[in-house]
Enzyme design. Structure first.
Site, PDB file in Angstrom:
ATOM      1  N   TYR A  69      26.283  52.474  39.575  1.00 25.58           N
ATOM      2  CA  TYR A  69      26.245  51.418  38.549  1.00 25.58           C
ATOM      3  C   TYR A  69      26.246  52.004  37.142  1.00 25.58           C
ATOM      4  CZ  TYR A  69      26.235  47.530  41.678  1.00 25.58           C
ATOM      5  OH  TYR A  69      26.643  46.609  42.596  1.00 25.58           O
ATOM      6  N   HIS A 133      28.261  35.963  40.546  1.00 31.29           N
ATOM      7  CA  HIS A 133      27.980  37.253  41.189  1.00 31.29           C
ATOM      8  C   HIS A 133      27.061  38.147  40.357  1.00 31.29           C
ATOM      9  CE1 HIS A 133      31.954  36.697  43.646  1.00 31.29           C
ATOM     10  NE2 HIS A 133      30.992  35.926  44.064  1.00 31.29           N
ATOM     11  N   CYS A 141      13.757  42.795  39.257  1.00 32.65           N
ATOM     12  CA  CYS A 141      12.773  43.590  39.977  1.00 32.65           C
ATOM     13  C   CYS A 141      12.961  43.431  41.483  1.00 32.65           C
ATOM     14  CB  CYS A 141      11.369  43.145  39.568  1.00 32.65           C
ATOM     15  SG  CYS A 141      10.082  44.139  40.377  1.00 32.65           S
TER      16      CYS A 141
HETATM   17  P1  NAD Z   1      41.025  39.800  43.128  1.00 32.25           P
HETATM   18  O1  NAD Z   1      41.111  41.292  43.001  1.00 32.25           O
HETATM   19  O2  NAD Z   1      40.968  39.216  44.481  1.00 32.25           O
HETATM   20  O3  NAD Z   1      42.226  39.088  42.376  1.00 32.25           O
HETATM   21  C1  NAD Z   1      42.587  39.480  41.074  1.00 32.25           C
HETATM   22  C2  NAD Z   1      43.725  38.565  40.649  1.00 32.25           C
HETATM   23  O4  NAD Z   1      44.007  38.874  39.297  1.00 32.25           O
HETATM   24  C3  NAD Z   1      45.011  38.751  41.449  1.00 32.25           C
HETATM   25  O5  NAD Z   1      45.471  37.476  41.879  1.00 32.25           O
HETATM   26  C4  NAD Z   1      45.974  39.362  40.425  1.00 32.25           C
HETATM   27  O6  NAD Z   1      47.309  38.932  40.601  1.00 32.25           O
HETATM   28  C5  NAD Z   1      45.382  38.837  39.128  1.00 32.25           C
HETATM   29  N1  NAD Z   1      45.726  39.581  37.920  1.00 32.25           N
HETATM   30  C6  NAD Z   1      46.008  40.897  37.774  1.00 32.25           C
HETATM   31  N2  NAD Z   1      46.254  41.188  36.477  1.00 32.25           N
HETATM   32  C7  NAD Z   1      46.091  40.032  35.787  1.00 32.25           C
HETATM   33  C8  NAD Z   1      46.184  39.682  34.410  1.00 32.25           C
HETATM   34  N3  NAD Z   1      46.500  40.593  33.473  1.00 32.25           N
HETATM   35  N4  NAD Z   1      45.953  38.395  34.046  1.00 32.25           N
HETATM   36  C9  NAD Z   1      45.637  37.459  34.987  1.00 32.25           C
HETATM   37  N5  NAD Z   1      45.535  37.737  36.298  1.00 32.25           N
HETATM   38  C10 NAD Z   1      45.751  39.008  36.699  1.00 32.25           C
HETATM   39  O7  NAD Z   1      39.772  39.397  42.223  1.00 32.25           O
HETATM   40  P2  NAD Z   1      38.673  38.292  42.441  1.00 32.25           P
HETATM   41  O8  NAD Z   1      39.330  37.063  42.970  1.00 32.25           O
HETATM   42  O9  NAD Z   1      37.903  38.241  41.200  1.00 32.25           O
HETATM   43  O10 NAD Z   1      37.753  38.864  43.629  1.00 32.25           O
HETATM   44  C11 NAD Z   1      37.317  40.196  43.621  1.00 32.25           C
HETATM   45  C12 NAD Z   1      35.807  40.352  43.803  1.00 32.25           C
HETATM   46  O11 NAD Z   1      35.432  41.612  43.209  1.00 32.25           O
HETATM   47  C13 NAD Z   1      34.980  39.310  43.104  1.00 32.25           C
HETATM   48  O12 NAD Z   1      33.930  38.999  43.944  1.00 32.25           O
HETATM   49  C14 NAD Z   1      34.441  40.005  41.838  1.00 32.25           C
HETATM   50  O13 NAD Z   1      33.083  39.662  41.620  1.00 32.25           O
HETATM   51  C15 NAD Z   1      34.501  41.478  42.135  1.00 32.25           C
HETATM   52  N6  NAD Z   1      35.004  42.327  41.005  1.00 32.25           N
HETATM   53  C16 NAD Z   1      34.664  42.046  39.706  1.00 32.25           C
HETATM   54  C17 NAD Z   1      35.179  42.816  38.659  1.00 32.25           C
HETATM   55  C18 NAD Z   1      34.784  42.508  37.232  1.00 32.25           C
HETATM   56  O14 NAD Z   1      33.663  42.072  36.986  1.00 32.25           O
HETATM   57  N7  NAD Z   1      35.675  42.716  36.247  1.00 32.25           N
HETATM   58  C19 NAD Z   1      36.037  43.875  38.927  1.00 32.25           C
HETATM   59  C20 NAD Z   1      36.349  44.140  40.263  1.00 32.25           C
HETATM   60  C21 NAD Z   1      35.828  43.346  41.285  1.00 32.25           C
HETATM   61 ZN    ZN Z   2       8.259  43.635  38.995  1.00 28.22          ZN
END
Ligand code: NAD
Ligand code: ZN
Length: 258
Positions: A69, A133, A141
């Site tokens: 993290y 999420h 904690c």
């Molecule tokens: P996903 O990876 O399933 O889908 C990402 C989508 O974004 C795809 O459909 C893709 O085509 C699209 N995409 C790519 N580039 C783009 C752009 N420039 N503009 C718009 N769309 C674009 O992601 P998800 O549905 O968020 O699920 C993934 C899981 O992973 C979630 O649970 C999330 O919490 C977690 N995650 C979060 C982060 C973050 O906080 N940034 C990063 C990675 C994963």
């Molecule tokens: Zn505590």
């Protein structure tokens, strides 16, 4: 529909709807340079996220999980909200009735809300997301109910240097939802209420494979309210979308919401 007509149609749908549900995923942060878990630069020391983002991994080796993290916090700290985050934030500060539900843990919606609010001399609160999420910029904690903002670097060199609870001294953990964990009840309730009330839905940068997040947009579609999808790739929402704008969030959202 040709692109100009699709944009005009999507604008009308969203600007005329009194209540709008916005659902965002990892794609909205792609242009900020936040790596997706499986995309280039997303892997860390050859671990899969499923091996680190679990309560079992944290119980077994909290130092290793905190080290990961810490690395992810560093990546996100080097990124900034992009034109898509900012267009959304300005839109939400400029009118009432929008609920932003995000799957992202990167705190970029929050940073965009503060940036947009500063420009306007306004309160950022109306542009803050409902986080399904959690957030890597927060901790909670492992023993009591203490939770707080916590962005900085983490000294994960030893078990003893990991962040400890100021209230009870127990180990703090990232305030994110790990594989196998329940989603925060308050965020779930707010998102469900917004999905039930929405007159339109805007989905940005989510493939729609992760439940229950995707289900909130699907609820709006099932209620026969229009869905606008912004995503350069195929998504689970495409078949139910009134308008699909097949562009990136940073390019598509400013003309859509501005
Ligand atoms: P996903 O990876 O399933 O889908 C990402 C989508 O974004 C795809 O459909 C893709 O085509 C699209 N995409 C790519 N580039 C783009 C752009 N420039 N503009 C718009 N769309 C674009 O992601 P998800 O549905 O968020 O699920 C993934 C899981 O992973 C979630 O649970 C999330 O919490 C977690 N995650 C979060 C982060 C973050 O906080 N940034 C990063 C990675 C994963
Ligand atoms: Zn505590």
């Amino acid at each position: 529909m040709e692109p100009a007509a699709a944009l005009a149609r999507a604008r009308t749908l969203l600007l005329e709807a009194p209540r709008v549900l916005v659902l965002t995923g990892a794609g909205i942060s792609a242009e900020s340079g936040v790596p997706t878990f499986r995309g280039p630069g997303g892997l860390w020391k050859d671990f899969r996220p499923e091996e680190l983002a679990t309560p079992e991994a944290f119980a077994r080796d909290p130092r290793l999980v905190w080290e990961w993290y810490g690395w992810r916090r560093g990546l996100v700290a080097a990124c900034a909200p992009n034109a898509g985050h900012l267009a959304l934030a300005h839109w939400m500060l400029g009118r009432a009735g929008i609920s932003l539900v995000t799957q992202n843990v990167d705190a970029l919606h929050e940073r965009a809300a503060r940036e947009a609010a500063d420009v306007r001399g306004a309160d950022p609160a109306p542009a803050l997301p409902i986080r399904l999420h959690g957030s890597i910029a927060r901790v909670r904690c492992t023993r009591c109910d203490h939770a707080a903002d916590h962005h900085g670097p983490v000294d994960a060199s030893a078990r003893e240097t990991l962040p400890a609870c100021p209230a009870c001294g127990a180990l703090l953990r990232p305030d994110v939802v790990w594989f196998g964990e329940a989603l925060p009840a308050a965020a779930m309730a707010r998102a469900a209420a917004a999905a039930q009330a929405a007159d339109a839905c805007l989905v940005v940068g989510t493939a729609g494979a992760v439940q229950p997040a995707a289900g909130f947009a699907m609820t709006v579609a099932r209620r026969r309210r229009p869905l606008v999808v912004v995503d350069p790739g195929p998504t689970a929402f495409d078949g139910m979308a009134e308008v699909k704008l097949a562009g990136s969030a940073g390019a598509a959202l400013p003309p859509l919401l501005g």
